[in-house]
Design an enzyme around this catalytic site. Sequence first.
Site, PDB file in Angstrom:
ATOM      1  CB  CYS A  95       4.485  -8.969  -0.213  1.00  0.00           C
ATOM      2  SG  CYS A  95       5.345  -8.355  -1.662  1.00  0.00           S
ATOM      3  CE1 TYR A 153      -4.779   2.126  -0.215  1.00  0.00           C
ATOM      4  CE2 TYR A 153      -2.591   1.146  -0.184  1.00  0.00           C
ATOM      5  CZ  TYR A 153      -3.808   1.325  -0.803  1.00  0.00           C
ATOM      6  OH  TYR A 153      -4.064   0.708  -1.986  1.00  0.00           O
ATOM      7  CB  CYS A 193       8.103   4.271   1.230  1.00  0.00           C
ATOM      8  SG  CYS A 193       8.353   2.904   2.381  1.00  0.00           S
ATOM      9  CG  ASN A 243       5.491  -7.245   3.819  1.00  0.00           C
ATOM     10  OD1 ASN A 243       4.850  -6.964   4.821  1.00  0.00           O
ATOM     11  ND2 ASN A 243       5.570  -6.434   2.800  1.00  0.00           N
ATOM     12  N   GLY A 244       8.667  -6.446   2.509  1.00  0.00           N
ATOM     13  CA  GLY A 244       9.530  -5.339   2.916  1.00  0.00           C
ATOM     14  C   GLY A 244      10.422  -4.923   1.773  1.00  0.00           C
ATOM     15  N   GLY A 291      -1.384  -7.499  -1.990  1.00  0.00           N
ATOM     16  CA  GLY A 291      -0.691  -7.777  -3.237  1.00  0.00           C
ATOM     17  C   GLY A 291      -1.574  -8.551  -4.180  1.00  0.00           C
ATOM     18  CG  ASP A 349      -8.247   8.919  -0.695  1.00  0.00           C
ATOM     19  OD1 ASP A 349      -8.407   7.840  -0.055  1.00  0.00           O
ATOM     20  OD2 ASP A 349      -7.829   8.927  -1.855  1.00  0.00           O
ATOM     21  CB  CYS A 354       8.902   4.264   9.797  1.00  0.00           C
ATOM     22  SG  CYS A 354       9.667   5.119   8.397  1.00  0.00           S
ATOM     23  CB  CYS A 385       5.355   0.984   7.919  1.00  0.00           C
ATOM     24  SG  CYS A 385       4.534   1.856   6.597  1.00  0.00           S
TER      25      CYS A 385
HETATM   26  P1  AMP Z   1      -2.336   8.502  -5.725  1.00  0.00           P
HETATM   27  O1  AMP Z   1      -3.438   8.286  -6.675  1.00  0.00           O
HETATM   28  O2  AMP Z   1      -0.990   8.133  -6.265  1.00  0.00           O
HETATM   29  O3  AMP Z   1      -2.315   9.889  -5.135  1.00  0.00           O
HETATM   30  O4  AMP Z   1      -2.490   7.491  -4.503  1.00  0.00           O
HETATM   31  C1  AMP Z   1      -3.385   7.753  -3.473  1.00  0.00           C
HETATM   32  C2  AMP Z   1      -4.565   6.829  -3.550  1.00  0.00           C
HETATM   33  O5  AMP Z   1      -4.134   5.464  -3.692  1.00  0.00           O
HETATM   34  C3  AMP Z   1      -5.388   6.879  -2.312  1.00  0.00           C
HETATM   35  O6  AMP Z   1      -6.735   6.749  -2.722  1.00  0.00           O
HETATM   36  C4  AMP Z   1      -4.959   5.678  -1.482  1.00  0.00           C
HETATM   37  O7  AMP Z   1      -6.071   5.034  -0.902  1.00  0.00           O
HETATM   38  C5  AMP Z   1      -4.284   4.769  -2.471  1.00  0.00           C
HETATM   39  N1  AMP Z   1      -2.925   4.400  -2.041  1.00  0.00           N
HETATM   40  C6  AMP Z   1      -2.189   4.931  -1.060  1.00  0.00           C
HETATM   41  N2  AMP Z   1      -1.000   4.334  -0.977  1.00  0.00           N
HETATM   42  C7  AMP Z   1      -0.956   3.386  -1.924  1.00  0.00           C
HETATM   43  C8  AMP Z   1      -0.005   2.412  -2.341  1.00  0.00           C
HETATM   44  N3  AMP Z   1       1.158   2.284  -1.740  1.00  0.00           N
HETATM   45  N4  AMP Z   1      -0.335   1.590  -3.375  1.00  0.00           N
HETATM   46  C9  AMP Z   1      -1.507   1.692  -4.001  1.00  0.00           C
HETATM   47  N5  AMP Z   1      -2.453   2.588  -3.649  1.00  0.00           N
HETATM   48  C10 AMP Z   1      -2.203   3.433  -2.631  1.00  0.00           C
END
Ligand code: AMP
Length: 473
Positions: free
Chosen positions: A10, A253, A393, A111-112, A37, A356, A443, A247
Amino acid sequence: MSRKKLSEKCGIVGIYHPSHSVASSTFFSLFSLQHRGQESAGIASSDEKNFFIYKNTGLINQVFDDKIIGDLRGNIAIGHTRYSTTGRNNLDNTQPFKASGQNGEIFLGHNGNIINSEDLIDLLSSWGISSFDTTSDSELLTLLYANAPGRSWSERSEFVMSKTKGAYSLVILTQNSLIAVRDPLGIRPLVLGKYREGYVIASETCALDHIGASFIREIDPGETLEIKNNKLNSSSIRRKSNKVALCSFEHIYLSRPDSILDGKLTYSVRMKMGETLAIEHPVAADLVIGIPDSAIASAEGYANKSKIPFVQGIVKNRYVGRTFISPDQKLRDLGVKIKFNTLNSIIKDKKVVIVDDSIVRGTTTPEVIRMIKDAGALEVHMRVASPPVISTCHFGVDTGSSYELIAANRRIFEIKRLIGADSLEYLSIDGLKESIDYQENYCIGCFTKEYPIPVQMEMDKLKLESIQKRENA
Ligand code: AMP
């Protein structure tokens, strides 16, 4: 009562001004944290006599308009924007939360993620508080702060911190003060800035920049900072060790590239991740493409180091918010096509490196690779600017449970086959450490299974085992 993780990823903001109304600046500051968020947003304010609050589901500029902002009177305010994948009744779980107790009425934004909610529920029950409006751990924190023993907010916060385990960056609004709290490990970011004649607290420095505030410092891990009568009163919990654990996924990301975290510009850290990835895993190719937006900096880093040209290749529709996407099967089937489009004439007949920032569940990557192949690429080499995510996580990032993670129980060649790439390589743990300048101060538990505090792994393990049994059956 089972508590779902509702306080993930968040964004929080708090503004104190000695005399002027702050709702509009709180809105703009919060607006710059929209990436943290997209499900709901709220602002609570105080004119030091009365409280005002408005919250709703939707994107920040859907939730608020001029009239609503105008009604949020007062010189102190907190704001929250929420990201969550669970929880039916979104409005109930929208923050800031409110609670009244022996310490008066307060509003709180979190947030957390708390990992010992059951202990907190027991503690609240021992105080005679046993009915809850939501399934959120943030409500527990709100009730704890409203009722904690202590003569000052510093003592009360020290009490709450001594009982709470997990990640929590908080903004708390009382009738006449703004309080910022960061957990003793400093897992989620929180910064302090100078805002006109007053102060601002925010998850990221970009939220300071957009309202013309200047960065003063980060809120220290274990610190409680009360802003009252325009004076700062800081106190810190006595800690058994100096261990901190920001984190690492914030750099990878979560945070915006223009935010400065732990003294480092996120954009530069991501570039370095891309450069290191290019050194560790070179490949002969014609183009480097980053998946927008979070992987662009790493893709640029990869391109610079490998001397392969960086091109845009994929365009993202920036206006696709999660909230706009109805859970309609036809739309779901379109998947990432709703979000991304390819520049076919640029990609056609080329050997392409796709960068990515991460692969988590493995939903996005296969679809992107298919799109690039459909656009006519000769080869698609996937390069990931973080190590394989092998463990869930527990501290507020929505990675899903371990059994959902594509890399939790698969080797890289199996993942390569599943995602349909011609090659797949990840940044090494050492490469990540080098890129974030790791001094035991982050972390990295989702990559190593070694968390800064003990976490309960059994549930995930059991689920994983039952899935494996089903897969093998
Ligand atoms: P996934 O499709 O589940 O493998 O998530 C990886 C993709 O979603 C990558 O393109 C990241 O940029 C993005 N991403 C990584 N972590 C998160 C997250 N916690 N919530 C939403 N998107 C994420």
